[in-house]
Motif scaffolding. Structure first.
Motif, mmCIF file in Angstrom:
data_model
loop_
_atom_site.group_PDB
_atom_site.id
_atom_site.type_symbol
_atom_site.label_atom_id
_atom_site.label_comp_id
_atom_site.label_asym_id
_atom_site.label_seq_id
_atom_site.Cartn_x
_atom_site.Cartn_y
_atom_site.Cartn_z
ATOM 1 N N PHE A 8 3.625 -2.431 2.518
ATOM 2 C CA PHE A 8 3.101 -3.761 2.212
ATOM 3 C C PHE A 8 4.117 -4.567 1.409
ATOM 4 C CE2 PHE A 8 0.017 -6.806 0.484
ATOM 5 C CZ PHE A 8 -0.640 -7.114 1.657
ATOM 6 N N THR A 9 4.815 -3.863 0.501
ATOM 7 C CA THR A 9 5.871 -4.540 -0.261
ATOM 8 C C THR A 9 6.963 -5.031 0.682
ATOM 9 O OG1 THR A 9 5.481 -2.803 -1.864
ATOM 10 C CG2 THR A 9 7.263 -4.326 -2.342
ATOM 11 N N ARG A 10 7.345 -4.168 1.628
ATOM 12 C CA ARG A 10 8.385 -4.566 2.579
ATOM 13 C C ARG A 10 7.908 -5.711 3.463
ATOM 14 N NH1 ARG A 10 8.915 -0.243 5.759
ATOM 15 N NH2 ARG A 10 7.761 1.210 4.470
ATOM 16 N N ASN B 34 8.501 -9.037 1.903
ATOM 17 C CA ASN B 34 9.903 -9.452 1.842
ATOM 18 C C ASN B 34 10.289 -10.196 3.116
ATOM 19 O OD1 ASN B 34 12.635 -9.651 1.605
ATOM 20 N ND2 ASN B 34 13.012 -7.483 2.026
#
Lengths: 135, 270, 274
Positions: free
Chosen positions: A104-106, A109
């Protein structure tokens, strides 16, 4: 004169092509239809065990009521929710969830996407959980 | 009677029965081989084998299978070469290259110490198998020109520019995203830092404002993002290292392919 | 003496011709039995030995067709081009060129096919074959999913085929791609309902109504930050999703309709196909 005849004789009917017949092949069925590239969801309300059942049916409900209606927000293949299901199936609920949060973090981005991932036939970024599971 | 003899003498030179004559079939197989239609060539040669067999034909069948990347078959036919010393040493080299390309590195052996090419290949196969020998032993078979490249590959194997996954995890535990930046995923690292700190800030403000439910939700999210960031950095280093070793093998294979695996090819086609 | 040699060579050439004919027939029989890989080998053998070049054109066409049956369209095109080079008359040349076009259509390189058809169209040698040229124009547009243009070219043919009606029918059946989108822009979910996806349309309408209400409500209650957040992260998301969905459904429906026609062309249609 004789030599020219010889040359014509030698080279008639001989052509050099780069060959693709490196394996025997058979007849391919005649096809004029066009491939359907849109995502086909598999809604499932079954599971091998309790956790599997909760996860799969929860995701299916999420797909049906929310994900299918709120547009294409995930640039990845498999999508974020499929990633969660697959990573939980391949590891365990805790590791799978942590992997999902990393994904989810990626997903948030917006930079370097073309550098870090290969692009699939549908034009999405290929990023399956297998890339992050090491033995 | 005289004419009859002329007829008899001329007959072999005519092309009658060309589709069955053995030499004609051989020349057709050669034509297929030289036009790079290798599977057909191999099958044609194979059909002729009961009637004619010599080392050149074995080599050509082996080469045909070699070129279509069917290494087990190419090894089978190359090992039939027995008689001519030149061809059999060439075939032996090709067998070893086939083993190399088929990733059966353990089978590469050099019987003949004069064959430097196989020694070089053997040394490189040791690098791929992660059993690097001493540097001086490794470099021994190479020429002066090749030594530079060999040294480079050897150093890359001994001291690969890998990143420590534990260090990445610890860095990310201290400052979220730092481990990702360390493993060259700079934008991922910055995103991770922003996401985790924003959620942490939201948790803090909600806690201050006494919103209990929101505090729990945001605290849970912060925890998961933080854990995901640590584990993600750990994996990111592993992915990075895997790519390094894949790149090493890829570059080595490209280099060796350019060198034709240290084998000099005889010319069978014009 | 001279006579005898001449007779001898005459006999040999007759025998050769007979042998080549046998080989040709053998290769053709392999082709007819759908053993395309072996058929190509035998045609190659024939071409290698047949110095007279009698069978060049036929053999190249057969080899091209073999590759085409196996789905190796680039090889097929190579051999059809080779057949073009060894064509002995205008009819053969035209045949080879049309075969190149057909393989291009199967491969999906419609632009290339169109360029080649245009070349044929502009060639004064083929003025008598306009019907066939228009036929392939039509096929090109059909495969390109432009049914109006296809019908136009089928209409230009002197000997009408059923394809003109088929193309028109498909064009009529297809949904207009703008109408549902515009409908969904004004009333969320209406475009989906228009294309027959009732459940999805109603759910879209529901979500948009809910989040629209929540947004308006929070702004009325002076909670502007909440209102902006709901509008941005929830309402806008479902609103754009609704427009995307109506677009996707139209594409899906249209693909179903065109695939139905393609399936008919593939399995039932009796005329010449690519």
């Amino acid at each position: 004169m004789r030599i020219s005849f010889l040359i014509i004789f030698l080279f008639s009917g001989i052509n050099l092509f780069a060959q693709t017949d490196y394996q025997r092949w058979e007849k391919k069925p005649y096809n004029l239809t066009k491939e359907n590239l849109s995502v086909q969801r598999e809604y499932k309300f079954t599971g091998d065990n309790a956790i599997d059942f909760v996860v799969t049916s929860g995701i299916s409900l999420y797909w049906f009521f929310i994900s299918d209606l709120d547009g294409a927000n995930c640039p990845y293949e498999p999508s974020c929710s499929s990633f969660l299901v697959q990573s939980i199936k391949k590891t365990n609920p805790l590791t799978g969830t942590i992997l999902f949060f990393d994904r989810f973090t990626r997903d948030m981005n917006l930079f370097d996407r073309d550098v870090n991932y290969t692009i699939t036939k549908r034009g999405q970024l290929y990023d399956p959980p297998e890339h992050y599971i090491f033995n | 009677m005289k004419y009859f003899f002329i007829c008899v003498l001329l007959f072999p030179f005519t092309t009658y029965g060309q589709f069955n004559q053995i030499h004609q079939r051989l020349s057709f197989a050669d034509y297929l081989f030289c036009s790079r239609d290798y599977l057909r060539a191999a099958e044609e040669f194979d059909k002729i084998l009961p009637e004619i067999h010599n080392d050149t034909i074995f080599i050509k069948i082996g080469l045909s299978y070699y070129n279509i990347k069917d290494y087990p078959n190419s090894i089978k036919y190359f090992s039939m070469v027995k008689d001519e010393p030149d061809l059999s040493s060439y075939a032996n080299e090709k067998i070893m290259v086939s083993y190399f390309l088929n990733k059966e590195y353990k089978l590469i052996k050099f019987y003949n110490p004069t064959s430097r090419g196989i020694m070089k290949l053997f040394n490189y196969s040791l690098l791929i198998r992660n059993y690097p020998p001493d540097k001086s032993i490794f470099l021994r078979p190479f020429d002066e020109e090749e030594k530079i490249e060999a040294q480079r590959f050897y150093n890359l194997k001994i001291n690969p520019p890998t990143k420590s996954s534990t260090l990445a995890a610890i860095m990310s535990a201290i400052i979220p995203g730092a481990g990702k930046i360390y493993t060259n995923r700079i934008s991922d690292g910055i995103t991770s830092l922003i996401a985790t700190s924003l959620l942490g800030y939201l948790t803090y403000t909600n806690y201050k404002a006494d919103h209990k439910a929101r505090t729990y939700i945001f605290a849970g999210l912060t925890g998961f993002f933080y854990a995901g960031n640590i584990y993600g950095s750990f994996l990111s280093a592993k992915v990075y290292n895997q790519k390094i070793s894949e790149d090493f093998n890829l570059n080595l294979n490209i280099y060796l392919e350019g060198k034709n695996y240290f084998v000099t090819e005889p010319k069978f086609c014009k | 003496m001279k006579k005898i040699i001449i007779i001898l060579f005459g006999v040999i050439s007759i025998l050769n011709a007979q042998e080549n004919k046998q080989q040709y027939e053998y290769a053709v029989s392999l082709f007819n039995n759908e053993k395309y890989f072996d058929a190509i080998t035998e045609f190659k053998r024939l071409l290698f030995f047949d110095s007279s070049g009698t069978y060049n054109f036929q053999a190249y066409i057969y080899m091209g067709n073999s590759y085409k049956e196996g789905g190796h369209y680039q090889d097929a095109i190579n051999y059809f081009v080779e057949a073009e080079k060894s064509a002995t008359n205008q009819k053969e040349l035209f045949n080879a060129k049309v075969n190149v076009i057909r393989s291009n259509l199967l491969r999906g390189s419609y632009l290339n096919a169109k360029r080649l058809i245009l070349k044929l169209d502009n060639d004064p040698r083929y003025d008598s074959l306009k019907d066939e040229i228009n036929y392939w124009y039509g096929w090109n547009y059909m495969m390109e999913d432009k049914w109006d243009s296809a019908a136009f070219y089928f209409n230009k043919m002197k000997n009408k085929t059923e394809l003109e009606d088929l193309a028109r029918k498909t064009q009529d059946e297809k949904y207009n791609k703008y109408i549902p989108k515009i409908m969904s822009i004004f009333i969320p979910g209406s475009g989906q309902i228009y294309t027959g996806n009732y459940l999805s349309g109603l759910m879209s309408l529901g979500w948009n109504a809910l989040f629209g209400y929540l947004t308006v409500n929070s702004i009325i209650e002076n909670r502007v930050f909440d209102g902006v957040m709901i509008a941005n992260f929830l309402w806008l998301r479902f609103y754009t999703g609704n427009i995307e969905n109506s677009n996707d459904f139209v594409e899906e429906k249209n693909r179903e309709i065109t695939n139905h026609t393609y399936l008919y062309l593939q399995d039932t249609y009796n005329g010449i196909k690519p």
